[in-house]
Motif scaffolding. Structure first.
Motif, PDB file in Angstrom:
ATOM      1  N   SER A  54     -75.326 -15.537  28.293  1.00  0.00           N
ATOM      2  CA  SER A  54     -76.605 -15.291  28.948  1.00  0.00           C
ATOM      3  C   SER A  54     -77.658 -14.987  27.877  1.00  0.00           C
ATOM      4  N   PRO A  55     -78.935 -15.123  28.245  1.00  0.00           N
ATOM      5  CA  PRO A  55     -79.987 -14.766  27.278  1.00  0.00           C
ATOM      6  C   PRO A  55     -79.884 -13.312  26.814  1.00  0.00           C
ATOM      7  N   ALA A  56     -79.500 -12.406  27.705  1.00  0.00           N
ATOM      8  CA  ALA A  56     -79.372 -10.996  27.314  1.00  0.00           C
ATOM      9  C   ALA A  56     -78.278 -10.826  26.264  1.00  0.00           C
ATOM     10  N   ALA A  57     -77.145 -11.463  26.470  1.00  0.00           N
ATOM     11  CA  ALA A  57     -76.035 -11.335  25.525  1.00  0.00           C
ATOM     12  C   ALA A  57     -76.371 -11.979  24.190  1.00  0.00           C
ATOM     13  N   TRP A  58     -76.950 -13.154  24.225  1.00  0.00           N
ATOM     14  CA  TRP A  58     -77.286 -13.836  22.973  1.00  0.00           C
ATOM     15  C   TRP A  58     -78.329 -13.060  22.180  1.00  0.00           C
ATOM     16  N   THR A  59     -79.327 -12.509  22.858  1.00  0.00           N
ATOM     17  CA  THR A  59     -80.350 -11.722  22.164  1.00  0.00           C
ATOM     18  C   THR A  59     -79.745 -10.462  21.563  1.00  0.00           C
ATOM     19  N   CYS A  60     -78.891  -9.796  22.338  1.00  0.00           N
ATOM     20  CA  CYS A  60     -78.215  -8.591  21.851  1.00  0.00           C
ATOM     21  C   CYS A  60     -77.424  -8.897  20.582  1.00  0.00           C
ATOM     22  N   VAL A  61     -76.634  -9.954  20.614  1.00  0.00           N
ATOM     23  CA  VAL A  61     -75.806 -10.316  19.462  1.00  0.00           C
ATOM     24  C   VAL A  61     -76.670 -10.700  18.267  1.00  0.00           C
ATOM     25  N   PHE A  62     -77.728 -11.477  18.485  1.00  0.00           N
ATOM     26  CA  PHE A  62     -78.587 -11.892  17.380  1.00  0.00           C
ATOM     27  C   PHE A  62     -79.234 -10.687  16.701  1.00  0.00           C
ATOM     28  N   VAL A  63     -79.777  -9.768  17.491  1.00  0.00           N
ATOM     29  CA  VAL A  63     -80.433  -8.593  16.918  1.00  0.00           C
ATOM     30  C   VAL A  63     -79.413  -7.724  16.173  1.00  0.00           C
ATOM     31  N   MET A  64     -78.221  -7.575  16.754  1.00  0.00           N
ATOM     32  CA  MET A  64     -77.193  -6.767  16.090  1.00  0.00           C
ATOM     33  C   MET A  64     -76.719  -7.416  14.790  1.00  0.00           C
ATOM     34  N   LEU A  65     -76.601  -8.741  14.770  1.00  0.00           N
ATOM     35  CA  LEU A  65     -76.230  -9.430  13.526  1.00  0.00           C
ATOM     36  C   LEU A  65     -77.308  -9.255  12.461  1.00  0.00           C
ATOM     37  N   LEU A  66     -78.563  -9.297  12.877  1.00  0.00           N
ATOM     38  CA  LEU A  66     -79.665  -9.072  11.942  1.00  0.00           C
ATOM     39  C   LEU A  66     -79.582  -7.661  11.351  1.00  0.00           C
ATOM     40  N   GLY A  67     -79.295  -6.682  12.188  1.00  0.00           N
ATOM     41  CA  GLY A  67     -79.136  -5.309  11.707  1.00  0.00           C
ATOM     42  C   GLY A  67     -77.960  -5.164  10.760  1.00  0.00           C
ATOM     43  N   ALA A  68     -76.858  -5.847  11.070  1.00  0.00           N
ATOM     44  CA  ALA A  68     -75.692  -5.800  10.181  1.00  0.00           C
ATOM     45  C   ALA A  68     -76.005  -6.443   8.840  1.00  0.00           C
ATOM     46  N   LEU A  69     -76.775  -7.522   8.854  1.00  0.00           N
ATOM     47  CA  LEU A  69     -77.171  -8.174   7.606  1.00  0.00           C
ATOM     48  C   LEU A  69     -78.038  -7.243   6.764  1.00  0.00           C
ATOM     49  N   VAL A  70     -79.012  -6.603   7.399  1.00  0.00           N
ATOM     50  CA  VAL A  70     -79.889  -5.670   6.682  1.00  0.00           C
ATOM     51  C   VAL A  70     -79.060  -4.531   6.079  1.00  0.00           C
ATOM     52  N   SER A  71     -78.170  -3.955   6.878  1.00  0.00           N
ATOM     53  CA  SER A  71     -77.330  -2.857   6.377  1.00  0.00           C
ATOM     54  C   SER A  71     -76.409  -3.308   5.254  1.00  0.00           C
ATOM     55  N   SER A  72     -75.870  -4.506   5.367  1.00  0.00           N
ATOM     56  CA  SER A  72     -74.960  -5.018   4.330  1.00  0.00           C
ATOM     57  C   SER A  72     -75.684  -5.222   3.011  1.00  0.00           C
ATOM     58  N   ILE A  73     -76.856  -5.807   3.069  1.00  0.00           N
ATOM     59  CA  ILE A  73     -77.640  -6.021   1.843  1.00  0.00           C
ATOM     60  C   ILE A  73     -78.029  -4.675   1.230  1.00  0.00           C
ATOM     61  N   ALA A  74     -78.449  -3.736   2.079  1.00  0.00           N
ATOM     62  CA  ALA A  74     -78.825  -2.410   1.586  1.00  0.00           C
ATOM     63  C   ALA A  74     -77.641  -1.692   0.952  1.00  0.00           C
ATOM     64  N   PHE A  75     -76.446  -1.877   1.513  1.00  0.00           N
ATOM     65  CA  PHE A  75     -75.252  -1.254   0.947  1.00  0.00           C
ATOM     66  C   PHE A  75     -74.973  -1.802  -0.446  1.00  0.00           C
ATOM     67  N   VAL A  76     -75.129  -3.105  -0.609  1.00  0.00           N
ATOM     68  CA  VAL A  76     -74.860  -3.743  -1.900  1.00  0.00           C
ATOM     69  C   VAL A  76     -75.857  -3.281  -2.959  1.00  0.00           C
ATOM     70  N   ILE A  77     -77.125  -3.118  -2.583  1.00  0.00           N
ATOM     71  CA  ILE A  77     -78.137  -2.696  -3.553  1.00  0.00           C
ATOM     72  C   ILE A  77     -78.284  -1.167  -3.602  1.00  0.00           C
ATOM     73  N   ALA A  78     -77.419  -0.453  -2.860  1.00  0.00           N
ATOM     74  CA  ALA A  78     -77.379   1.013  -2.848  1.00  0.00           C
ATOM     75  C   ALA A  78     -78.713   1.629  -2.447  1.00  0.00           C
ATOM     76  N   ASN A  79     -79.244   1.180  -1.299  1.00  0.00           N
ATOM     77  CA  ASN A  79     -80.504   1.697  -0.785  1.00  0.00           C
ATOM     78  C   ASN A  79     -80.249   2.310   0.590  1.00  0.00           C
ATOM     79  N   ALA A  80     -80.122   3.636   0.623  1.00  0.00           N
ATOM     80  CA  ALA A  80     -79.759   4.336   1.854  1.00  0.00           C
ATOM     81  C   ALA A  80     -80.794   4.198   2.981  1.00  0.00           C
ATOM     82  N   PRO A  81     -82.096   4.315   2.708  1.00  0.00           N
ATOM     83  CA  PRO A  81     -83.056   4.192   3.823  1.00  0.00           C
ATOM     84  C   PRO A  81     -82.993   2.813   4.507  1.00  0.00           C
ATOM     85  N   ILE A  82     -82.841   1.776   3.730  1.00  0.00           N
ATOM     86  CA  ILE A  82     -82.756   0.441   4.330  1.00  0.00           C
ATOM     87  C   ILE A  82     -81.436   0.288   5.078  1.00  0.00           C
ATOM     88  N   PHE A  83     -80.371   0.873   4.552  1.00  0.00           N
ATOM     89  CA  PHE A  83     -79.090   0.844   5.256  1.00  0.00           C
ATOM     90  C   PHE A  83     -79.232   1.455   6.646  1.00  0.00           C
TER      91      PHE A  83
END
Length: 87
Positions: A25-54
């Motif tokens: 459904s559109p709700a499920a796809w939007t939820c997953v897309f936004v959560m994947l975007l957040g996981a990507l941001v957190s993953s990149i921040a973890f690699v560069i050791a930036n806690a606020p961005i994580f």
């Protein structure tokens, strides 16, 4: 009858031929897309050791859950009123 864990089997029969919908459904796809975007941001921040961005990425993941829930309540979830064929 009991299973290996010692608990009794459920009296509810499992129907393997029943279509579960799998959240397509559109709700499920939007939820997953936004959560994947957040996981990507957190993953990149973890690699560069930036806690606020994580933590910003974690907030984005939580926002994805909220967006999915709001969209589902608005009728864009599986079987929602906005997705039903009116013909």
């Amino acid at each position: 009858m009991s299973n290996a864990s010692g608990s009794q089997s459920s009296t509810k029969e499992v129907l393997h031929g029943e279509d579960l919908g799998h959240g397509n459904s559109p709700a499920a796809w939007t939820c997953v897309f936004v959560m994947l975007l957040g996981a990507l941001v957190s993953s990149i921040a973890f690699v560069i050791a930036n806690a606020p961005i994580f933590w910003a990425g974690v907030v984005i993941v939580l926002a994805g859950l909220v967006v999915g829930w709001v969209m589902r309540r608005a009728g864009y979830g599986v079987g929602g009123s906005k997705l039903k064929n009116t013909h």
